[in-house]
Design a protein around this motif. Structure first.
Motif, PDB file in Angstrom:
ATOM      1  N   ASP A 161      -5.327  14.419   3.750  1.00  0.00           N
ATOM      2  CA  ASP A 161      -6.127  13.496   2.962  1.00  0.00           C
ATOM      3  C   ASP A 161      -6.280  14.030   1.543  1.00  0.00           C
TER       4      ASP A 161
ATOM      5  N   ASN B 260      -0.262   6.553   1.190  1.00  0.00           N
ATOM      6  CA  ASN B 260      -0.737   5.252   1.654  1.00  0.00           C
ATOM      7  C   ASN B 260      -2.088   4.975   1.020  1.00  0.00           C
TER       8      ASN B 260
ATOM      9  N   LEU C 283      -4.135   8.684   2.845  1.00  0.00           N
ATOM     10  CA  LEU C 283      -3.396   9.826   3.378  1.00  0.00           C
ATOM     11  C   LEU C 283      -2.048   9.969   2.683  1.00  0.00           C
TER      12      LEU C 283
ATOM     13  N   SER D 108      -4.164   2.549   1.403  1.00  0.00           N
ATOM     14  CA  SER D 108      -5.216   2.008   2.272  1.00  0.00           C
ATOM     15  C   SER D 108      -5.849   3.084   3.148  1.00  0.00           C
ATOM     16  N   THR D 109      -5.069   4.016   3.628  1.00  0.00           N
ATOM     17  CA  THR D 109      -5.616   5.069   4.488  1.00  0.00           C
ATOM     18  C   THR D 109      -6.091   6.285   3.698  1.00  0.00           C
TER      19      THR D 109
ATOM     20  N   ASN E 139       0.794  -1.229   0.000  1.00  0.00           N
ATOM     21  CA  ASN E 139       0.000   0.000   0.000  1.00  0.00           C
ATOM     22  C   ASN E 139       0.826   1.280   0.000  1.00  0.00           C
ATOM     23  N   ASP E 140       2.124   1.164   0.035  1.00  0.00           N
ATOM     24  CA  ASP E 140       2.982   2.347   0.150  1.00  0.00           C
ATOM     25  C   ASP E 140       3.534   2.767  -1.207  1.00  0.00           C
TER      26      ASP E 140
END
Length: 708
Positions: A67, A51, A56, A53-54, A32-33
């Motif tokens: 975000d 990221n 952010l 997944s987040t 995810n990075d």
């Protein structure tokens, strides 16, 4: 008002990797990075982390993060509500506020659907339509080099008119209100009719590739030649760019955007491999256009036409130089061809070298505008300053003003501080909004900042007792003996140090321009007021008096050179034979005023033994004001100096100022960077080096004359 539910819907619909990937090259490290170089500050090692997944992002270099909304707010220079609207529009989400009573008219998504169906209809009419109209459309496009394959790729079309589109859209369920809101129809006699008819149609898309407008090119003699969609809820011509949806990836990859002026130009460029090309839509290149392109491009090349309209477009664009980090440049194709014409008659590879030598925008504007002026006299150079100052007025409060004022002052031989004062005195005529996207960290367009200790002290005024520190010359000397001037008994060259004639003899300035107020200079000293020059687009404007212009606009060096030239002319008139042996040296002088040069050669052209009266008459035949000029010399009657000392002193003085003037001209040209070919730049640099050595030698001679 935007609801919390809408805000979350938009957030969830936005893929942050795709959003950031529009302008940042991301590399995946882990599931995810993603990492890349921060788009908000300059860095070589990637410290920008996203990221997936987040949702952010964080830059560990500059500290920014957040975000998707924080990212869009920072990238697009938007406030929070507009960031939500931006991403909602990108995702095709209709916000609750758009369905409320506050927003009248059809919904945005219905307008876009209506326009999309119109594009399909127009395309079908071009490709399969029968009759004279579609045939003419296909013939026109074929003549531009656009075969059926290109027409399909670009969704080009034909509008037959006569209500056919309205009838087609009505069958698909679109209301009259929706067709009117999309500007596909207009009301005539109380019922909707096709807005476009008998035209080749160029669809316009937004950044996401959705159809939002059209441009139609007439196939008859009807006017206007091009008809564009009016402003609607989904289309703003000052914001959108033709083909931007196709070009943005290429622009981001190359870091360069090409801006041309027509639909066919852009299509021709893309088909030739220049897929980073876009065009403004029936309006001038705007600040919103610059902002949009600056998200992707480090360099924006404006490929304007070579006519007056193209030059005016370039001049309008200079107001954006300090509002973007992108390097704004300009290029005009050979023989003033547009890109489509050039590519039709040349191999596509021949365009790239031309793009590579695009001039900084300000260089282009300076060169084109100054070409319309006669710069042969100080007064006319001040008139040019007044003219160009109006163009630079939008930058009067910019951090770039020092660099551009210095460049203009060098080109005109003006005082830098007075040049800035004149620029700041001009009103700003632009209607473009203030503000900038980001604080630029370099001087846009490749212009160097003014150098500290640039070699001479600008702004020296007559009588100020402040002597220039000559570039490469000796240190400043006390002006005590020099201040007694040419007219004093003790005014021997060995006492004078580096010559600063008008500082030493301030009262000379008043007699120099005795027919005008003491602090004003007419076009030719003692003559008529400055006349307005021919405008940049070639329109004659002669005969409209510009009035008097400030003498202080001239640089201290140029004022001194003007005075020294007059001393030389006075000597020529008084004793022509004593100056004839120096004709070769006089031929090398770069005169501040072409009329001074004309008088000098009129005198030198007389036969040996010519009397002073006949020398004056010869000069008067080429310049009626010659008697006044030739009578202004003071060194002619100065006691304590031999004629040879006077000649040597004045010639060396004029040569020094002339040499330094030529150095400034070369420096001004070299500031253009890539606008000067490599071989020419090398030659100019070598010439400047030799001239500087000569100036140093002259300065030493004038500063260290041994009276014996």
């Amino acid at each position: 008002m935007i609801s919390d539910d809408d805000r979350e819907r938009v957030r969830q619909a936005t893929d942050i990797i795709a959003l950031v990937g529009e302008t940042v090259q991301l590399k995946q490290r882990g599931s995810n990075d993603f990492w890349g170089c921060c788009p908000f500050h300059h860095e070589k090692s990637p410290s920008f982390h996203v990221n997936a997944s987040t949702g952010l992002w964080k830059c560990f270099g500059c500290g920014a993060g957040g975000d998707v909304y924080d990212y869009v707010m920072k990238r697009e220079n938007l406030d929070f509500p507009d960031a939500i609207r931006y991403l909602a529009d990108r995702a095709g989400i209709e916000l609750t506020e758009e369905r409320g009573s506050a927003r009248k008219g059809p919904r945005r998504n219905r307008i876009i659907e209506c326009l999309t169906q119109a594009e399909a209809f127009y395309s079908l009419m071009l490709m399969r339509g029968r009759g004279e109209g579609p045939d003419s459309g296909r013939k026109y496009l074929a003549g531009r080099g656009f075969g059926s394959a290109i027409c399909k790729r670009w969704h080009l079309g034909y509008a037959p008119g006569r209500g056919t589109l309205v009838a087609h859209l009505r069958q698909l369920g679109f209301s009259n209100a929706e067709m009117l809101a999309a500007d596909l129809a207009v009301e005539r006699s109380g019922r909707p009719q096709d807005r476009f008819y008998d035209r080749v149609m160029f669809p316009i898309h937004d950044e996401q590739g959705r159809t939002i407008a059209f441009g139609g090119r007439v196939l008859t003699d009807a006017k206007p030649k091009y008809l564009n969609t009016k402003e609607t809820a989904v289309f703003h011509k000052g914001k959108h760019l033709f083909a931007f949806d196709r070009a943005k990836e290429s622009i981001a990859a190359k870091g360069v955007a090409i801006v041309s002026e027509g639909y066919t130009d852009v299509i021709s460029l893309h088909e030739a491999g220049y897929t980073n090309a876009v065009a403004a839509l029936g309006t001038s290149f705007s600040l919103d256009h610059v902002r949009t392109l600056s998200r992707f491009a480090r360099k924006i090349i404006c490929m304007f036409d070579g006519d007056a309209a193209g030059q005016k477009a370039a001049e309008r664009a200079i107001q954006f130089i300090d509002k973007t980090e992108a390097d704004l440049r300009c290029v005009v194709l050979p023989n003033n061809q547009d890109p489509a014409e050039f590519l039709a008659s040349h191999d596509h590879s021949e365009l790239q070298p031309i793009l590579d030598t695009a001039e900084p925008l300000m260089d282009f504007v300076f060169r084109k505008r100054l070409a319309g002026f006669d710069l042969s006299s100080p007064g006319r150079r001040v008139a040019a300053l007044n003219d160009l100052a109006e163009l630079l007025a939008p930058l009067k409060n910019s951090y770039l003003l020092d660099a551009y004022a210095t460049q203009l002052a060098d080109a005109l031989g003006m005082d830098v501080e007075e040049t800035k004062r004149v620029i700041r005195s001009k009103p700003v005529k632009s209607a473009e909004p203030e503000g900038s996207i980001v604080q630029a960290s370099r001087v846009g367009g490749g212009y160097p900042r003014p150098r500290a200790g640039s070699g001479y002290q600008s702004g020296a005024r007559p009588g100020s007792r402040r002597q220039p520190s000559w570039q490469g010359g000796s240190a400043e000397r006390s002006g005590s003996s020099w201040q007694r001037g040419f007219g004093g008994a003790a005014a021997h060259p060995q006492q004078m140090g580096v010559p600063t004639y008008l500082e030493a003899y301030p009262e000379a300035e008043d007699s120099y321009y005795e027919d005008a107020p003491a602090d004003y200079v007419p076009d030719f000293e003692g003559g008529t007021p400055v006349q307005q020059q021919t405008s940049a687009d070639g329109a004659a404007a002669a005969g409209e008096p510009r009035g008097f212009v400030s003498l202080e606009a001239l640089s201290g060096e140029e004022r001194q050179q003007v005075a020294a030239e007059r001393e030389l002319l006075s000597m020529l008139a008084t004793d022509p034979d004593s100056l004839r042996p120096y004709a070769d040296r006089i031929a090398q002088i770069s005169w501040t005023d072409s009329r001074h040069e004309a008088m000098a050669w009129a005198i030198l052209a007389t036969p040996e033994g010519t009397s002073p009266a006949d020398a004056v008459q010869a000069a008067t035949e080429v310049e009626p004001l010659a008697p006044k000029v030739l009578a202004s010399g003071r060194l002619v009657s100065t006691p304590g100096m031999t004629q040879q000392q006077k000649v040597d002193f004045v010639l060396q003085t004029v040569e020094l100022f002339s040499t330094k003037r030529r150095i400034r001209e070369i420096r001004s040209r070299l500031r253009g960077g890539s606008s000067v070919p490599g071989d020419e730049a090398e030659r100019l640099f070598e010439e400047a080096t030799q001239l500087q050595r000569h100036a140093n030698e002259l300065s030493k001679q004038l500063s260290g004359v041994d009276g014996g």
